[in-house]
Design a protein around this motif. Structure first.
Motif, mmCIF file in Angstrom:
data_model
loop_
_atom_site.group_PDB
_atom_site.id
_atom_site.type_symbol
_atom_site.label_atom_id
_atom_site.label_comp_id
_atom_site.label_asym_id
_atom_site.label_seq_id
_atom_site.Cartn_x
_atom_site.Cartn_y
_atom_site.Cartn_z
ATOM 1 N N VAL A 291 46.870 38.766 38.389
ATOM 2 C CA VAL A 291 45.490 38.347 38.223
ATOM 3 C C VAL A 291 44.843 38.984 37.013
ATOM 4 N N SER A 292 44.993 40.308 36.880
ATOM 5 C CA SER A 292 44.305 40.924 35.738
ATOM 6 C C SER A 292 44.928 40.438 34.445
ATOM 7 N N THR B 131 49.867 41.477 42.762
ATOM 8 C CA THR B 131 48.681 40.610 42.716
ATOM 9 C C THR B 131 47.746 41.062 41.613
ATOM 10 N N SER B 132 47.468 42.379 41.562
ATOM 11 C CA SER B 132 46.529 42.821 40.529
ATOM 12 C C SER B 132 47.119 42.539 39.160
ATOM 13 N N ALA C 283 40.499 38.055 43.975
ATOM 14 C CA ALA C 283 40.394 39.177 43.037
ATOM 15 C C ALA C 283 39.248 38.940 42.063
ATOM 16 N N THR D 267 35.987 39.745 43.880
ATOM 17 C CA THR D 267 35.692 41.163 44.052
ATOM 18 C C THR D 267 35.252 41.805 42.737
ATOM 19 N N SER D 268 35.531 41.132 41.624
ATOM 20 C CA SER D 268 35.135 41.725 40.346
ATOM 21 C C SER D 268 33.693 41.379 39.980
ATOM 22 N N GLN E 288 45.574 38.120 54.205
ATOM 23 C CA GLN E 288 46.264 38.415 52.945
ATOM 24 C C GLN E 288 47.763 38.602 53.164
ATOM 25 N N SER F 116 44.261 35.181 43.700
ATOM 26 C CA SER F 116 43.696 35.308 42.352
ATOM 27 C C SER F 116 42.191 35.127 42.385
ATOM 28 N N ASN G 140 50.691 45.108 45.874
ATOM 29 C CA ASN G 140 49.417 45.492 45.262
ATOM 30 C C ASN G 140 49.446 45.348 43.760
#
Lengths: 325, 303
Positions: free
Chosen positions: B297-298, B293-294, A210, A213-214, A135, A207, B290
């Protein structure tokens, strides 16, 4: 801020019919709910009209005018109908550029998403330490400013002292001794693809990771109890569940890779055969700013805009549908 | 495990599973090691250009010209950095970049935030049209517009000006930022705000104390996105800032390389210049990664 809006609206609105205090209370709040969203949109709409709307209008207007160097020096631009389009689109060089651009865009977008998906699945499979190493290196690549990245790759692929030629020569590929990567179209586009994939994979991989992981653990646990192996879990559960993320990143990649201009422009500066390495953006740039044919450049630019809309239309529709508007 | 209660068929199945377990586990372990090696190989490959840039920046040019490259910093020097920063080019471009980026980030955050609030908190006529327009507009490529933008700025006498390029940057970045922030705003339930209002706060207070802190990560993510877009942008800068002494850093770097190419590229200096541009961005990026990226993406997932 929103309080000001709430106070400002009733005074400028139509006079409310006289009513008791009990009835008056909900009226302003309901009005606020109607008028506020439009007020909140004003700054964004104004800046979009200024920065994008007006240029589009100018472009439509001037694609149908004769707008060349003479007009730059004050001659009035004459309305010529579709002459610019006919002139530009009957020239064979444009179609070579169109085909090249679409092929380049699709190859890069699918390669990026395939690698990104692979890396994301890999991150899920390895332990925490290895995952963080991967990462961090992806983040470093992602963080590199584009111009700096292209510059570094020019150095890596330098024909005389670049590391790539040194490496290829030292494993016995003497063909690459002093090989000038940017001088031939095929190797030029190979370098361009390496740069773009290197820059774009991190966003896609992180992306999708992520998204992975959801996926709820219970679902995976249930599949495992039912006897599904890693392959089946990946193919039948993970991939279908993260399909929305994959389609979003693929959409973004296609759009971004169709607008590749800067990387090509920067690579061309080291003596590449310009006309054989132009993508659409570079073609427009040279036609407009280079040769001063603004009418023709506007016509091609409109074509690029239309192409973008057509290519992304199905995706936008699916996004809107998913969003249940 | 559950021999007492489980039916016999189930028992049989779990027995089969157990006998397969031992060789399967060993195979899985080997597979995992191979995958880890692959992951580390990919990490090294992906990080190498960044490493090579920094290493070359610290290496004297004489060593860079040798036929066998050195992969460790054995002859480290700061001479390349001194040479790259000499003259007005670097400091002028740094100033241009800072001013343009700050202007753009502030404008983008303010405009996009208001718009995101509107489309996620209200249902109104034209909302779908607006979202559709935002989605399409953020896909429009710069090269489809930059000839017209060039003419627009040149007619308005705004070529080489901070304001001209900032307008173009803001317009280009706002759409995606709206889309991104929208996911965050929608993620904060309006009920929370209403509950605070029932407890006696005004709508503005409730927004400021309840909703705004919850939106901070989204605003940070969007701000970073806008910062990176504006700071690294090249294409629009190329047409909006044609005069060399008003260049932003990316434009300056490409000019620096072209100038160096005329007398045989001094890669040490060019890499020092690249490092100077990249390192602040990389540090900043990792610092907020952190949220970054979140956020991206979110925003994308929810959006």
């Amino acid at each position: 801020m929103s309080q000001n809006v709430a106070l400002g609206v009733p005074s400028s609105g139509s006079p409310a019919p006289a009513a008791g205090p009990a009835a008056q209370v909900p009226v302003p709040s309901r009005r606020t709910f109607k008028a506020s969203p439009y007020l909140l949109l004003i700054p964004a709409v104004v800046i979009l009209l200024l920065g994008l709307g007006y240029p589009i209008y100018w472009q439509i207007l001037n694609s149908m005018r004769q707008y060349g160097l003479e007009q730059q020096f004050g001659q009035p631009a004459v309305f010529v109908g579709l002459d610019n389009f006919v002139r530009v689109f009957t020239a064979p060089d444009l179609w070579a550029v169109v085909v090249r651009s679409i092929a380049f865009c699709l190859v890069n977008a699918f390669l990026t998403v395939a690698l990104g998906l692979g890396f994301a699945l890999l991150m899920r499979a390895v332990n925490k330490v290895v995952r963080i190493i991967l990462q961090v290196s992806l983040l470093l690549a992602w963080a590199m400013p584009m111009v700096a990245a292209v510059t570094v790759f020019k150095w890596l692929f330098d024909f005389r002292t670049g590391v790539v030629n040194w490496f290829l020569t030292s494993i016995g590929l003497d063909f690459f001794q002093g090989f000038s990567w940017l001088a031939k179209p095929w190797s030029f586009f190979f370098v361009a693809t390496v740069i773009i994939v290197w820059m774009s994979v991190p966003f896609v991989a992180l992306s999708i990771y992520a998204g992975l992981t959801s996926v709820p653990d219970e679902v995976l646990e249930a599949a495992r109890i039912d006897g599904a192996g890693p392959w089946n879990i990946t193919m039948r559960i993970l991939l279908p569940m993260i399909r929305p993320v994959i389609s979003i990143v693929l959409l973004l990649q296609i759009i971004w890779d169709l607008r590749v201009f800067a990387q090509i422009n920067l690579l061309q500066q080291s003596g590449a055969p310009v006309s054989e390495t132009n993508l659409l953006g570079n073609f427009i740039y040279q036609m407009g700013i280079g040769k001063g044919d603004f009418g023709g450049a506007a016509a091609v630019a409109l074509f690029v805009l239309a192409l973008t809309v057509v290519l992304s239309w199905p995706y936008v529709r699916s996004l809107m549908k998913e969003d249940a508007l | 495990m559950s021999t007492a209660t489980a039916p016999s068929i189930h028992l049989h199945a779990s027995d089969v599973a157990r006998t397969q377990h031992a060789p399967g586990a060993r195979r899985r372990k080997i597979g995992k090691i191979l995958l880890s090696l692959l992951a580390i190989g990919i990490s090294l490959a992906w990080i190498f250009p960044v490493y090579w840039m920094v290493l070359s920046a610290f290496t004297p040019n004489a060593w860079l010209r040798t036929t066998t490259p050195e992969f460790l910093p054995v002859h480290a020097t700061l001479a390349n950095f001194r040479a790259a920063m000499s003259g007005d080019g670097f400091s002028n471009s740094l100033k241009m970049s800072v001013v343009i980026t700050i202007t753009t980030v502030v404008a983008v955050l303010a405009f996009a935030f208001l718009a995101a609030l509107a489309i996620s908190r209200w249902r109104f006529k034209g909302r779908t049209t607006f979202i559709l327009a935002v989605l399409f507009v953020q896909m429009l490529p710069a090269e489809g517009l930059f000839i017209a933008q060039y003419k627009m700025l040149s007619n308005a006498n705004l070529l080489n000006s901070v304001i001209g390029i900032s307008v173009l940057y803001t317009a280009a970045i706002v759409p995606f930022t709206i889309w991104m922030l929208r996911g965050f705003v929608a993620g904060v339930p309006a009920d929370l705000e209403e509950a605070a209002m029932v407890d006696g706060l005004s709508r503005f207070q409730a927004f400021l104390r309840i909703t705004f802190p919850l939106l901070a990560p989204g605003l940070v993510a969007s701000g970073v996105y806008a910062f990176l877009q504006a700071w690294n942008e090249y294409t629009v800068a190329l047409i909006a800032l044609p005069s060399g002494d008003r260049a932003t850093l990316p434009l300056w770097l490409s000019n620096f390389l072209s100038a160096s190419a005329q007398r045989g590229v001094d890669w040490g200096q060019v890499m020092a210049a690249s490092t100077l541009i990249a390192i602040p961005v990389i540090v900043f990026f990792l610092f907020v990664q952190n949220r970054m990226t979140s956020g991206l993406v979110s925003g994308a997932v929810k959006g």
